[in-house]
Design a protein around this motif. Sequence first.
Motif, mmCIF file in Angstrom:
data_model
loop_
_atom_site.group_PDB
_atom_site.id
_atom_site.type_symbol
_atom_site.label_atom_id
_atom_site.label_comp_id
_atom_site.label_asym_id
_atom_site.label_seq_id
_atom_site.Cartn_x
_atom_site.Cartn_y
_atom_site.Cartn_z
ATOM 1 N N HIS A 164 -0.519 -0.172 0.678
ATOM 2 C CA HIS A 164 -0.253 1.102 1.358
ATOM 3 C C HIS A 164 1.138 1.132 1.985
ATOM 4 O O HIS A 164 1.684 2.191 2.240
ATOM 5 N N ALA B 13 -6.783 1.662 2.091
ATOM 6 C CA ALA B 13 -5.413 2.158 1.966
ATOM 7 C C ALA B 13 -5.435 3.671 1.818
ATOM 8 O O ALA B 13 -4.581 4.382 2.357
ATOM 9 N N LEU C 182 -3.603 6.603 4.145
ATOM 10 C CA LEU C 182 -2.695 7.642 3.634
ATOM 11 C C LEU C 182 -3.168 9.032 4.065
ATOM 12 O O LEU C 182 -2.353 9.907 4.384
#
Length: 440
Positions: free
Chosen positions: A335, A373, A377
Amino acid sequence: MDKLIIKGGFPLSGDVQISGAKNAALPVLISSLLAEEPVRITNVPYLNDIKTTVALLAQLGVEIELDNSQVVNVDASVVNTVCAPYELVKTMRASVLVLGPLLSRFGRAEVSMPGGCAIGSRPVNLHLKGFEAMGARVSVENGYIVAECDHLKGARIFMDQVSVTGTENIMMAAALAEGVTIIENAAREPEVVDLACFINTMGGNISGAGTSEIRIEGVNKLGGGEHRIIPDRIETGTYLIAAAVTGGDVCTRNTSPGMLDAVLEKLKEADVEIEVGIDWIRVRGKGKRPRAVNVRTDPYPAFPTDMQAQFLMMNCIAQGTGLVTETIFENRFMHVHELQRMGASIKLEGHTAIVTGVNKLFAAPVMATDLRASACLAIAGLVAEGETLIDRIYHIDRGYDRIEEKLAQLGASIKRVSGQEYKKMTDLTPYQSPHIAVSN
Ligand code: UD1
């Protein structure tokens, strides 16, 4: 392939109901393979990993149905095959959990090798070593792990490394073994405790779950029972971070604050205002950026690796510099590169990310790389200036129950679009972020 489009800048506010824990529901559903009578599981989250588990159990011949009512009835009195095929195992590594119960109840189990995964190599050697200690013969044939035994026998098993599913697999195998099994250096995660509770409900005899030494006295057979899955502590933590970074006011309901001590401590250290009740946690933004915190992942009760990405994201917009150290999984910083594309200031040094907070993140098209991840986001999208497009959200659908619905209820501007819808949209107007124009 579905995508999420998130317009940042709206503080989240209101109540969010926390779903049942994915990592508890998976082993609990799979452990129903041990039972000769029907079982009923409640508070089951509606997720793709659960759908895969249901498909896997159905493929073995188990009677099972899933709808979005959070209740799953399982009847494993008849099982037709002891083989978990590649098609299912490749989409969900936790399928390897069928080894323990199939082996101890039927004397044989075959599971496709899980193989590598996005967050590192993730071997299953400790699971297999445990079965061998109980007298099983384990081999690899044509990409399948094959475990066989006449009858498993209790053993003293020391885990070289703390493994959550390893502990669960061995615990399930030992539930029907002859004699007593002791697991030393066992995982202490609440999900392990939940599984032990369920096995005991079915007539098992397990003590010490939640400590590093678990004692399992094998029984001849297990019957039916009903069990409610514990709340998802990682989903809870994810919404708390989303509230904190947007400067919002969010109360997570139907959760279990006692399972989140390490996470709540870090949030307090970040100067986030927290209020805790019996089954709720409320986070209120103080109208200023949180303080950057140092985080180091370790097995429960320490800080969970499944919350690493979310805290790393919080540091991206915090005041100061925070170090985020990952000790459980190699390659769990994918990420970072996506966050950098949104303007984050992060330097990677081995297993540590050095994150210096910036005033603002900017929207960009980003790609989800693994389950947690993708959550990070989505949170980044909530604070970024402009419209963030998150691709490959099948990762997020594996483990977050109706995330866009829950975030939208809290006031987020978030939309799921199918690949086709997206294509139509971009055919008309190419996707624009304030900094990057993306062609399709
Ligand atoms: C579980 C969780 C996952 C979480 C992880 C760590 C489920 C379904 N998944 O994954 O969300 O991120 O715990 O809290 O519950 N290891 C070995 N050999 C083994 C088994 C593990 O070397 O046989 C290593 C792994 O590579 C890793 C560490 O042990 O470095 C911990 O992994 P483990 O606890 O087993 O993770 P999972 O159970 O797969």
